[in-house]
Design a protein around this motif. Structure first.
Motif, PDB file in Angstrom:
ATOM      1  N   HIS A   1      50.374  14.077 -21.863  1.00 17.86           N
ATOM      2  CA  HIS A   1      50.017  15.155 -22.024  1.00 17.86           C
ATOM      3  C   HIS A   1      48.559  15.693 -23.294  1.00 17.86           C
ATOM      4  O   HIS A   1      48.762  16.070 -23.986  1.00 17.86           O
ATOM      5  CB  HIS A   1      50.815  16.417 -22.803  1.00 17.86           C
ATOM      6  CG  HIS A   1      52.690  16.473 -20.716  1.00 17.86           C
ATOM      7  ND1 HIS A   1      53.137  15.483 -21.332  1.00 17.86           N
ATOM      8  CD2 HIS A   1      51.972  17.458 -20.423  1.00 17.86           C
ATOM      9  CE1 HIS A   1      53.586  15.560 -20.183  1.00 17.86           C
ATOM     10  NE2 HIS A   1      53.157  16.757 -19.431  1.00 17.86           N
TER      11      HIS A   1
ATOM     12  N   HIS B   1      42.624  10.596 -28.058  1.00 19.70           N
ATOM     13  CA  HIS B   1      41.634  11.553 -28.392  1.00 19.70           C
ATOM     14  C   HIS B   1      40.387  10.852 -28.666  1.00 19.70           C
ATOM     15  O   HIS B   1      40.404  11.714 -30.347  1.00 19.70           O
ATOM     16  CB  HIS B   1      42.160  12.779 -29.163  1.00 19.70           C
ATOM     17  CG  HIS B   1      42.751  14.001 -27.747  1.00 19.70           C
ATOM     18  ND1 HIS B   1      42.229  14.420 -26.966  1.00 19.70           N
ATOM     19  CD2 HIS B   1      44.525  14.574 -27.955  1.00 19.70           C
ATOM     20  CE1 HIS B   1      43.058  15.425 -26.316  1.00 19.70           C
ATOM     21  NE2 HIS B   1      44.170  15.139 -27.096  1.00 19.70           N
TER      22      HIS B   1
ATOM     23  N   PRO C   1      43.587  20.094 -24.583  1.00 24.34           N
ATOM     24  CA  PRO C   1      42.476  20.414 -23.980  1.00 24.34           C
ATOM     25  C   PRO C   1      41.485  20.063 -24.609  1.00 24.34           C
ATOM     26  O   PRO C   1      41.154  20.388 -25.908  1.00 24.34           O
ATOM     27  CB  PRO C   1      42.495  22.141 -23.135  1.00 24.34           C
ATOM     28  CG  PRO C   1      43.983  22.845 -24.471  1.00 24.34           C
ATOM     29  CD  PRO C   1      44.716  21.237 -24.352  1.00 24.34           C
ATOM     30  N   ALA C   2      39.858  20.102 -24.244  1.00 19.63           N
ATOM     31  CA  ALA C   2      39.203  20.202 -24.753  1.00 19.63           C
ATOM     32  C   ALA C   2      38.844  21.633 -25.894  1.00 19.63           C
ATOM     33  O   ALA C   2      38.164  21.125 -26.660  1.00 19.63           O
ATOM     34  CB  ALA C   2      38.003  19.926 -23.849  1.00 19.63           C
ATOM     35  N   GLU C   3      38.621  22.834 -25.622  1.00 23.50           N
ATOM     36  CA  GLU C   3      38.361  23.674 -26.011  1.00 23.50           C
ATOM     37  C   GLU C   3      39.661  23.621 -27.304  1.00 23.50           C
ATOM     38  O   GLU C   3      38.644  24.427 -28.806  1.00 23.50           O
ATOM     39  CB  GLU C   3      38.729  24.874 -25.653  1.00 23.50           C
ATOM     40  CG  GLU C   3      40.397  25.169 -24.758  1.00 23.50           C
ATOM     41  CD  GLU C   3      40.440  24.677 -23.438  1.00 23.50           C
ATOM     42  OE1 GLU C   3      41.039  25.829 -23.220  1.00 23.50           O
ATOM     43  OE2 GLU C   3      39.600  24.204 -23.097  1.00 23.50           O
TER      44      GLU C   3
END
Length: 276
Positions: A43, A73, A46-48
């Motif tokens: 999981h 990441h 998210p990019a934001e």
């Protein structure tokens, strides 16, 4: 200022509580509960989430495959244009045992077990991200962590405390508030590639801490037992494989850290005075 915490457990929460109101803190957990974002190998974030991140704290331990935060990441972290500081929380277990001798940040790493070996490998991987991509990585080798809700008092009150005769063996410790102080000092004076030991001034035997805590509570300490008689789990027993004293001179000299709790005595007294 925005802080992203990979892992938002005991130490990360104590650190976040010391930040001012101008900080935005985003934390992760494996289940995504209690206001955290869900993160594990299956999981990704998210990019934001990475927008405007200026500081990153990594407290998730490595797993069998390596460091999850780095493996999943690394590219996003390396691409952060506003990143000023990244702190990786490691352990003094990377030094292994020295038969009671002293170690500092320049000492050879000789981990004695798989957890210490995995931590040493994770340190190397994070520092490689600094060398190859200029990510402002700082390594903090933490001693045994204690503080409110996580001290010898809790074990004594639960009737689970054991007072173990481990001969001449000693442990180094650190109060969680002093960890937060050290991290804040590093943020104020960053030195990418730095490695710091984070521990108090007085390595001590486990049984000495239990005896002192019992005295503060006004109760008799549990009987002294041998390591074999203690019937510890394999994980708990592994902590007794190492015997060393860890120097904290660098955080004082370079970062100007003054420990609020230079030994377990001051730390335990403060916990008790605060109702712990």
């Amino acid at each position: 200022m925005k802080l992203l915490c990979f892992g938002f457990g005991y130490t990360a929460r104590a650190f976040a509580a010391r930040l001012g109101g101008d900080w935005e803190v985003v934390g992760t957990s494996r289940d995504g509960k209690h206001g955290c974002l869900r993160f594990d190998r299956d999981h990704p974030l998210p990019a934001e989430v990475f927008t405007h991140v200026g500081h990153v704290l990594v407290s998730i331990p490595p797993d069998a495959a390596g460091d999850p935060s780095l493996d999943v990441h690394a590219d996003q972290i390396a691409a952060l244009k506003e990143l000023r500081w990244l702190g990786y929380l490691s352990t003094t277990g990377v030094y292994g045992t020295r038969n009671g001798g002293w170690v500092d940040e320049n000492s050879e790493l000789r981990p004695t077990g798989p957890r210490g070996t995995a931590r040493a490998a994770a340190e190397t991987a994070w520092l490689q991200l600094w060398r190859e991509h200029g990510v402002p990585v700082h390594i903090f080798r933490l001693a045994g962590i204690y503080g409110p809700g996580r001290s010898a008092f809790d074990a004594l009150r639960a009737g689970a405390a054991k007072r173990i005769d481990a001969g001449a063996q000693v442990f180094s410790r650190i109060h969680v508030d002093d960890i937060a102080t050290t991290l804040l000092a590093s943020i104020a004076k960053p030195r990418p590639g730095a490695v710091y030991n984070v521990c108090d001034d007085e390595p001590a035997a486990q049984e000495a801490v239990i005896t002192h805590a019992a005295g503060l509570l006004g109760i008799e300490p549990p009987p002294l037992v041998s390591l074999a008689e203690a019937a510890l789990s394999s994980m708990a027993r592994s902590f007794y494989a190492d015997n060393k004293r860890v120097s904290n001179a660098l955080i004082k000299q370079e970062l100007g850290v003054t420990l609020a709790y230079p030994s377990y005595r001051e730390g335990l007294a403060a916990i008790l005075a605060a109702g712990g």
